[in-house]
Motif scaffolding. Structure first.
Motif, PDB file in Angstrom:
ATOM      1  N   ALA A   1      71.508   7.508 -93.037  1.00  6.51           N
ATOM      2  CA  ALA A   1      70.289   7.686 -92.236  1.00  6.51           C
ATOM      3  C   ALA A   1      69.058   7.577 -93.127  1.00  6.51           C
ATOM      4  CB  ALA A   1      70.320   9.038 -91.530  1.00  6.51           C
ATOM      5  N   LYS A   2      67.994   7.037 -92.567  1.00  4.26           N
ATOM      6  CA  LYS A   2      66.769   6.812 -93.330  1.00  4.26           C
ATOM      7  C   LYS A   2      66.172   8.125 -93.818  1.00  4.26           C
ATOM      8  CE  LYS A   2      62.307   4.439 -93.028  1.00  4.26           C
ATOM      9  NZ  LYS A   2      61.398   3.651 -92.156  1.00  4.26           N
ATOM     10  N   GLY A   3      65.826   8.149 -95.094  1.00  2.86           N
ATOM     11  CA  GLY A   3      65.161   9.304 -95.668  1.00  2.86           C
ATOM     12  C   GLY A   3      66.066  10.441 -96.087  1.00  2.86           C
ATOM     13  N   ILE A   4      67.378  10.276 -95.943  1.00  2.00           N
ATOM     14  CA  ILE A   4      68.304  11.356 -96.307  1.00  2.00           C
ATOM     15  C   ILE A   4      68.694  11.280 -97.776  1.00  2.00           C
ATOM     16  CG2 ILE A   4      70.575  12.353 -95.882  1.00  2.00           C
ATOM     17  CD1 ILE A   4      68.640  12.914 -93.671  1.00  2.00           C
ATOM     18  N   MET A   5      69.152  10.119 -98.205  1.00  2.00           N
ATOM     19  CA  MET A   5      69.593   9.934 -99.584  1.00  2.00           C
ATOM     20  C   MET A   5      68.921   8.696-100.166  1.00  2.00           C
ATOM     21  SD  MET A   5      71.902  12.412 -99.989  1.00  2.00           S
ATOM     22  CE  MET A   5      73.190  12.055-101.180  1.00  2.00           C
ATOM     23  N   GLU A   6      68.763   8.706-101.475  1.00  2.00           N
ATOM     24  CA  GLU A   6      68.198   7.530-102.137  1.00  2.00           C
ATOM     25  C   GLU A   6      69.117   6.339-101.983  1.00  2.00           C
ATOM     26  OE1 GLU A   6      66.816   6.173-106.627  1.00  2.00           O
ATOM     27  OE2 GLU A   6      66.954   8.298-106.125  1.00  2.00           O
ATOM     28  N   ASN A   7      70.427   6.580-102.098  1.00  2.00           N
ATOM     29  CA  ASN A   7      71.432   5.548-101.889  1.00  2.00           C
ATOM     30  C   ASN A   7      72.508   6.096-100.948  1.00  2.00           C
ATOM     31  OD1 ASN A   7      70.540   3.409-103.759  1.00  2.00           O
ATOM     32  ND2 ASN A   7      70.973   4.921-105.342  1.00  2.00           N
ATOM     33  N   PRO A   8      73.055   5.266-100.086  1.00  2.00           N
ATOM     34  CA  PRO A   8      74.111   5.751 -99.190  1.00  2.00           C
ATOM     35  C   PRO A   8      75.360   6.131 -99.978  1.00  2.00           C
ATOM     36  CG  PRO A   8      73.934   3.363 -99.079  1.00  2.00           C
ATOM     37  CD  PRO A   8      72.774   3.834 -99.893  1.00  2.00           C
TER      38      PRO A   8
END
Length: 239
Positions: free
Chosen positions: A151-158
């Motif tokens: 999800a956008k804005g949760i982690m720098e990288n998935p």
């Protein structure tokens, strides 16, 4: 007179033209430029029936905890707001600090890795094996964690969580893995307040030796810890 060459028939069949449909604004294939980081989820059973612990570790370093703060925050926010995420994650009860086995004083949390200032958080899982298997629950939780990291804005990288296995042999008491105060919190939440109409008092649970042993290792240790706790502290334990 030379024989004329026979015309060869072209037997190559042409596939029908591929049809596609795309509407501007619909999802498109986008290169993120980064590969999802591999994370592991291993589950251990405890002596408390239905209570399991999920250990999230980095795929390249099993001795290092995964960064689960975004997962913990999302769960807490959803629980407070009555959101869908808490319901979707259905087996995830909370994230709590892991007990430091070397200090083993009941108040010192283990760090995410040696020299880190961050605590190692484990996922407390509630799994009813009459409803599903631990393996299915583990895979479900891993998918939920992976989905959130995209999800956008949760982690720098998935991140991609993979459920590995559940250790069922020789389950240990809950305080083998968690801090004593958090064990008391789980006890009050899951046992004392299990029935809203007839909540159990602290004195009532103190009489149950099997229960005390499952949570605190021995009934003597459990009674000693809870008896030393002031009534006001017990009353506000979950606030």
């Amino acid at each position: 007179m030379p024989k004329s060459a026979k015309n060869k028939t072209n037997t190559t069949t042409r596939s029908p033209r591929m049809k596609w449909k795309w509407v501007p604004g619909s999802p498109v294939a986008v290169s993120s430029g980064s590969k999802p980081r591999e994370m592991n989820l291993d589950i251990v059973s405890t002596r408390v029936p239905g209570v399991y612990l999920g250990f999230c570790t980095k795929g390249w370093s099993k001795e290092e905890a995964a960064f689960v703060f975004p997962l913990e925050k999302a769960l807490n926010d959803s629980t407070e707001a009555g959101g869908d995420l808490a319901r979707d994650w259905k087996y995830v009860y909370s994230f709590l600090p892991r007990r430091d086995a070397e200090a083993n004083d009941g108040i010192t949390p283990m760090k995410a890795k040696k020299g880190s200032k961050w605590d190692w958080k484990v996922a407390v899982l509630l799994i009813d094996e009459e409803d599903t298997s631990v393996e299915n629950a583990g895979r479900h939780v891993a998918r939920c964690f992976s989905k959130l990291t995209r999800a956008k804005g949760i982690m720098e990288n998935p991140e991609k969580y993979t459920f590995n296995q559940c250790f069922m042999d020789k389950p240990k008491a809950l305080n083998h893995y968690l801090l004593d105060l958090d064990v008391a919190r789980v006890l009050k939440s899951l046992v004392c307040l299990a029935n809203d109409e007839l909540p159990l008092s602290k004195d009532e649970v103190l009489q149950d030796e099997e229960l005390m042993g499952a949570f605190f290792g021995t009934s003597e240790d459990g009674r000693a810890y809870l008896e030393d706790m002031h009534e006001e502290d017990w009353d506000f334990l979950l606030d």
